[in-house]
Design a protein around this motif. Structure first.
Motif, PDB file in Angstrom:
ATOM      1  N   PHE A 112       0.890  -1.416  -0.174  1.00  0.00           N
ATOM      2  CA  PHE A 112       0.016   0.241  -0.014  1.00  0.00           C
ATOM      3  C   PHE A 112       0.853   1.366  -0.105  1.00  0.00           C
ATOM      4  CE2 PHE A 112      -2.957  -2.872   2.296  1.00  0.00           C
ATOM      5  CZ  PHE A 112      -3.703  -3.297   1.231  1.00  0.00           C
ATOM      6  N   THR A 113       1.973   1.281  -0.764  1.00  0.00           N
ATOM      7  CA  THR A 113       2.882   2.416  -0.801  1.00  0.00           C
ATOM      8  C   THR A 113       2.949   3.032  -1.958  1.00  0.00           C
ATOM      9  OG1 THR A 113       4.645   0.758  -1.011  1.00  0.00           O
ATOM     10  CG2 THR A 113       4.053   1.689   1.183  1.00  0.00           C
ATOM     11  N   THR A 114       2.485   2.490  -3.260  1.00  0.00           N
ATOM     12  CA  THR A 114       2.518   3.029  -4.507  1.00  0.00           C
ATOM     13  C   THR A 114       1.588   4.228  -4.656  1.00  0.00           C
ATOM     14  OG1 THR A 114       2.866   0.715  -5.158  1.00  0.00           O
ATOM     15  CG2 THR A 114       2.577   2.106  -7.043  1.00  0.00           C
ATOM     16  N   PRO A 115       2.275   5.502  -5.223  1.00  0.00           N
ATOM     17  CA  PRO A 115       1.523   6.607  -5.354  1.00  0.00           C
ATOM     18  C   PRO A 115       0.245   5.962  -6.385  1.00  0.00           C
ATOM     19  CG  PRO A 115       3.941   6.972  -5.670  1.00  0.00           C
ATOM     20  CD  PRO A 115       3.991   5.405  -5.752  1.00  0.00           C
ATOM     21  N   ARG A 116      -0.730   6.901  -6.104  1.00  0.00           N
ATOM     22  CA  ARG A 116      -2.096   6.615  -6.609  1.00  0.00           C
ATOM     23  C   ARG A 116      -1.746   7.072  -8.416  1.00  0.00           C
ATOM     24  NH1 ARG A 116      -3.118   3.291  -3.836  1.00  0.00           N
ATOM     25  NH2 ARG A 116      -4.394   3.332  -1.978  1.00  0.00           N
ATOM     26  N   LYS A 117      -2.703   6.381  -9.188  1.00  0.00           N
ATOM     27  CA  LYS A 117      -2.546   6.799 -10.707  1.00  0.00           C
ATOM     28  C   LYS A 117      -3.963   7.209 -10.922  1.00  0.00           C
ATOM     29  CE  LYS A 117      -1.231   3.401 -13.191  1.00  0.00           C
ATOM     30  NZ  LYS A 117      -1.053   2.187 -13.926  1.00  0.00           N
ATOM     31  N   GLY A 118      -4.922   7.226 -10.118  1.00  0.00           N
ATOM     32  CA  GLY A 118      -6.400   7.733 -10.132  1.00  0.00           C
ATOM     33  C   GLY A 118      -7.393   6.733 -10.699  1.00  0.00           C
ATOM     34  N   LEU A 119      -6.873   5.614 -10.751  1.00  0.00           N
ATOM     35  CA  LEU A 119      -7.800   4.505 -11.124  1.00  0.00           C
ATOM     36  C   LEU A 119      -8.325   3.856  -9.854  1.00  0.00           C
ATOM     37  CD1 LEU A 119      -5.916   3.473 -14.390  1.00  0.00           C
ATOM     38  CD2 LEU A 119      -8.413   4.666 -14.521  1.00  0.00           C
ATOM     39  N   LYS A 120      -9.566   3.302 -10.087  1.00  0.00           N
ATOM     40  CA  LYS A 120     -10.075   2.508  -8.906  1.00  0.00           C
ATOM     41  C   LYS A 120     -10.774   1.028  -9.602  1.00  0.00           C
ATOM     42  CE  LYS A 120     -11.458   6.465  -6.290  1.00  0.00           C
ATOM     43  NZ  LYS A 120     -12.530   6.995  -5.536  1.00  0.00           N
ATOM     44  N   LEU A 121     -10.442   0.209  -8.618  1.00  0.00           N
ATOM     45  CA  LEU A 121     -10.786  -1.331  -8.705  1.00  0.00           C
ATOM     46  C   LEU A 121     -11.567  -1.768  -7.656  1.00  0.00           C
ATOM     47  CD1 LEU A 121     -10.328  -4.312 -10.548  1.00  0.00           C
ATOM     48  CD2 LEU A 121      -8.670  -4.370  -8.638  1.00  0.00           C
ATOM     49  N   VAL A 122     -12.845  -2.620  -8.133  1.00  0.00           N
ATOM     50  CA  VAL A 122     -13.261  -3.519  -6.974  1.00  0.00           C
ATOM     51  C   VAL A 122     -12.929  -4.892  -7.479  1.00  0.00           C
ATOM     52  CG1 VAL A 122     -15.635  -4.283  -6.131  1.00  0.00           C
ATOM     53  CG2 VAL A 122     -15.181  -1.995  -6.569  1.00  0.00           C
ATOM     54  N   ALA A 123     -12.408  -5.767  -6.491  1.00  0.00           N
ATOM     55  CA  ALA A 123     -12.195  -7.043  -6.945  1.00  0.00           C
ATOM     56  C   ALA A 123     -12.957  -7.987  -6.026  1.00  0.00           C
ATOM     57  CB  ALA A 123     -10.764  -7.350  -6.535  1.00  0.00           C
ATOM     58  N   ALA A 124     -13.593  -8.974  -6.538  1.00  0.00           N
ATOM     59  CA  ALA A 124     -14.674 -10.005  -5.819  1.00  0.00           C
ATOM     60  C   ALA A 124     -14.651 -11.280  -6.472  1.00  0.00           C
ATOM     61  CB  ALA A 124     -15.940  -9.287  -5.695  1.00  0.00           C
ATOM     62  N   CYS A 125     -15.107 -12.306  -5.609  1.00  0.00           N
ATOM     63  CA  CYS A 125     -15.522 -13.434  -6.065  1.00  0.00           C
ATOM     64  C   CYS A 125     -17.200 -13.629  -6.098  1.00  0.00           C
ATOM     65  CB  CYS A 125     -15.077 -14.714  -5.072  1.00  0.00           C
ATOM     66  SG  CYS A 125     -13.387 -14.725  -4.972  1.00  0.00           S
ATOM     67  N   VAL A 126     -17.790 -14.374  -7.035  1.00  0.00           N
ATOM     68  CA  VAL A 126     -19.310 -14.431  -7.099  1.00  0.00           C
ATOM     69  C   VAL A 126     -19.716 -15.217  -5.602  1.00  0.00           C
ATOM     70  CG1 VAL A 126     -19.528 -14.230  -9.451  1.00  0.00           C
ATOM     71  CG2 VAL A 126     -19.116 -16.495  -8.477  1.00  0.00           C
ATOM     72  N   THR A 127     -21.007 -14.964  -5.467  1.00  0.00           N
ATOM     73  CA  THR A 127     -21.871 -15.814  -4.634  1.00  0.00           C
ATOM     74  C   THR A 127     -21.351 -17.364  -4.508  1.00  0.00           C
ATOM     75  OG1 THR A 127     -23.548 -14.073  -4.748  1.00  0.00           O
ATOM     76  CG2 THR A 127     -24.083 -16.006  -3.307  1.00  0.00           C
ATOM     77  N   ASP A 128     -20.909 -17.776  -3.266  1.00  0.00           N
ATOM     78  CA  ASP A 128     -20.655 -19.227  -2.772  1.00  0.00           C
ATOM     79  C   ASP A 128     -19.158 -19.541  -3.457  1.00  0.00           C
ATOM     80  OD1 ASP A 128     -23.115 -19.719  -1.756  1.00  0.00           O
ATOM     81  OD2 ASP A 128     -24.102 -20.205  -3.625  1.00  0.00           O
ATOM     82  N   GLU A 129     -18.652 -18.460  -4.063  1.00  0.00           N
ATOM     83  CA  GLU A 129     -17.347 -18.930  -4.357  1.00  0.00           C
ATOM     84  C   GLU A 129     -16.283 -18.858  -3.262  1.00  0.00           C
ATOM     85  OE1 GLU A 129     -16.000 -20.106  -7.660  1.00  0.00           O
ATOM     86  OE2 GLU A 129     -14.506 -20.635  -5.886  1.00  0.00           O
ATOM     87  N   LEU A 130     -15.709 -19.794  -2.847  1.00  0.00           N
ATOM     88  CA  LEU A 130     -14.772 -19.628  -1.513  1.00  0.00           C
ATOM     89  C   LEU A 130     -13.281 -19.511  -1.918  1.00  0.00           C
ATOM     90  CD1 LEU A 130     -16.568 -22.023   0.998  1.00  0.00           C
ATOM     91  CD2 LEU A 130     -16.764 -19.539   0.724  1.00  0.00           C
TER      92      LEU A 130
END
Lengths: 352, 243
Positions: free
Chosen positions: A217-235
């Motif tokens: 968590f130290t890299t300077p920001r480039k102004g882009l945003k991401l949401v990362a997830a697995c679908v329902t029930d995927e463990l």
């Protein structure tokens, strides 16, 4: 009849088909029931249910390779648990006859074609996957050995020492975490480790990954945003965790939602964080249906308009065009490729 | 009396080449003499040896064979027996009994390791991982819990690092302000002043003219003029306002 409606008619009768297939098999071979015992019989029911789920999903995705690959994996997994390939093949033959009796006539030919392709794959080409750890991956072996001995502290020390000695964090993610996770899956398939060991190793790796956050968590920001997830029930979420951390190291501001995330939570987070992109992961092929539904829901939400959707996970590495069929914008084989493709897309978009 | 002792039959552990490595039990008194290291096929006479060989071949190719009926000479009588076998990593377990179901039950006993081998060693070099007693559903729930904790942990770690950055910025700002503040000289508290000449007494007891005191204790400097009242006293007759 569409592929999805064939799948629908399948799903409704799954319990019936499973029960009848196993009943016929036990009637044909009473010794099998004695040999399996109660525990083996319950596993047989569970496995037959999985066979049908995978068959369903392969048909809906129009991708026989998904089912073929699954059955090859199953054959090796069962052999390691004293269930012979001959028994598996016989159970699949009986399944075919049950499907003939219970499936709609316009869908049965497709189902049987997929099933036979899977049977053919088991007969012709069913090989044990070689170790995912290469000869020179000494650190990965030491790391995995420590975890399999239940020694997470030693495993953690190995990683932190490697970082202090200058090993890039990205290399640790790919060459240690990713490869050892693949190897753990293989060892479970071969019945060399228990499911409890598998879960412990995964939990320990998640914990050790968190010890590297100060480097991530130290890299300077480039102004882009991401949401990362697995679908329902995927463990299975280590893969998408690695992806999220790779984007973070590239300067993206990421929100990692992890495993088993409900659709509404993913959409809400995309909107709240004003994310440019969502990365979605599925490891188990029968979660593809949920993934398709999720992508449709994101597309249908006006507030998510323009969100770039990238998918990844085991099924996408087996069926190269699957992402397109599911309605995604792209897929990537690994975290590095995901970052590369996303940057290329947003660079091009910013120049337009 | 246990189920195993009620069962009657013979169980052999053979290597992949069909050599008997252990006679796990032999209620039927099959074969002659010590069978260890003898060929499994030595149990059969010439008329049945081909079928015995086919049984071994089937085991080697299909990993399992069930309900093979082969005649065996037991105590001088031809006896039809049911053979059942299973191939593990490098061993074959073969059970036979007069009843098909008994042969299968015996095989299951040894496959599930309910019965030990004669020397107590494991029957299978690569013993299957024992998952029977593990509640996999509970493990899934634990994994789910761990995953949720991972997500929370990551979010907190990220926010913590962002807070650290903000905290560092705040500390840098405080340091700047402290330096600036140190350069600002202020006057406060009671200042002893002469009610006549207006000299001020400093901390060391010296009386300073007002200008010097203020100059020493603040950043103020003085520029001199004259007020109308004083002008009247000292320069009476001159109209200083006009000049």
């Amino acid at each position: 009849m569409s592929m999805e409606s064939i799948k629908g008619s399948f799903a409704q009768k799954r319990k019936l088909i499973v029960e009848e297939t196993i009943a016929r098999h036990f009637k044909e071979d009473p010794d099998l029931k004695i040999r399996y015992g109660d525990y083996g019989a319950s596993k047989y029911i569970q496995d037959m249910d999985y066979h049908l789920r995978y068959l369903d999903e392969a048909i809906a995705a129009q991708s026989p390779v998904l089912f073929e690959d699954y059955l090859s994996w199953v054959a090796i997994m069962l052999t390691a648990r004293n269930v012979s390939t001959a028994e598996l093949l016989r159970s699949l033959e009986i399944l075919a006859s049950v499907l003939r009796d219970h499936c709609p006539s316009d869908g049965i030919e497709i189902a049987l074609r997929y099933l036979n392709a899977g049977i053919g794959k088991v007969i012709q080409d069913c090989r044990v996957t070689p170790s995912f750890l290469s000869e020179d991956s000494t650190l990965a072996r030491q790391y995995l050995d420590a975890l399999l001995q239940g020694d997470r502290n030693s495993a953690s020390r190995l990683i932190l020492d490697a970082v202090r000695d200058g090993m890039p964090v990205k290399d640790i993610y790919i060459k240690i975490f990713q490869e050892s996770q693949h190897e753990i899956g293989r060892l479970w398939q071969l019945n060399k480790i228990t499911v409890a060991q598998e879960h412990f190793c995964t939990a320990a790796t998640q914990m050790i990954m968190s010890q590297l956050y100060p480097y991530i968590f130290t890299t300077p920001r480039k102004g882009l945003k991401l949401v990362a997830a697995c679908v329902t029930d995927e463990l299975h979420d280590i893969g998408i965790h690695i992806v999220a951390d790779f984007f973070e190291m590239d300067g993206w501001d990421t929100t990692y939602l992890g495993a088993n995330t409900p659709t509404k939570d993913i959409i809400r987070t995309i909107i709240e964080t004003k994310s440019n992109m969502v990365g979605l992961s599925a490891t188990i092929a029968y979660h593809l249906h949920d993934l398709r539904h999720l992508i449709r829901s994101i597309r249908a939400d006006e507030a998510c308009r323009g969100t770039f959707i990238m998918v990844g996970g085991y099924p996408f590495n087996k069926a190269s065009d699957l992402w397109r069929d599911l309605g995604a914008d792209a897929s990537a084989r690994d975290a590095a490729e995901a970052v590369c493709k996303a940057n290329r897309f947003f660079n091009t978009r910013s120049q337009q | 009396m246990t189920e195993t002792t009620q069962l009657s039959g013979s169980v052999f552990r053979c290597d992949r080449n069909g050599i008997i490595r252990d006679v796990l039990r032999n209620d039927l008194h099959a074969g002659a003499g010590d069978l260890r290291d003898a060929s499994f096929l030595s149990l059969f006479d010439q008329s049945n040896i081909d079928k015995g060989a086919l049984l071994l071949q089937t085991l080697q190719t299909h990993q399992a064979a069930f309900g093979w009926e082969i005649n065996l000479l037991l105590e001088g009588r031809w006896t039809p027996l049911h053979f059942t076998g299973f191939l593990t990593a490098d061993m074959m377990i073969i059970a036979c009994s007069a009843r098909r179901a008994d042969a299968t039950s015996l095989l299951r006993k040894y496959l599930h390791r309910e019965e030990p081998s004669p020397d107590g060693s494991p029957l299978f070099p690569a013993a299957p991982a024992a998952e029977n007693d593990i509640d996999t559903h509970m493990l899934d729930l634990l994994t789910q819990l761990n995953n949720e904790l991972t997500v929370i942990h990551r979010r907190m770690a990220k926010q913590n690092i962002e807070l650290e950055h903000l905290n560092n910025d705040k500390n840098a700002l405080i340091a700047d302000l402290t330096t600036a503040l140190a350069q600002i000289k202020t006057l406060s508290g009671l200042i002893p002043i002469c009610s006549n000449c207006k000299k001020i007494r400093d901390d060391r007891g010296y009386w300073n003219v007002l200008e010097k005191y203020l100059k020493d204790h603040s950043d103020a400097t003085f520029t001199h003029g004259i007020c109308p009242d004083c002008a009247k006293i000292f320069y009476d007759g001159l109209d200083l306002q006009k000049t």
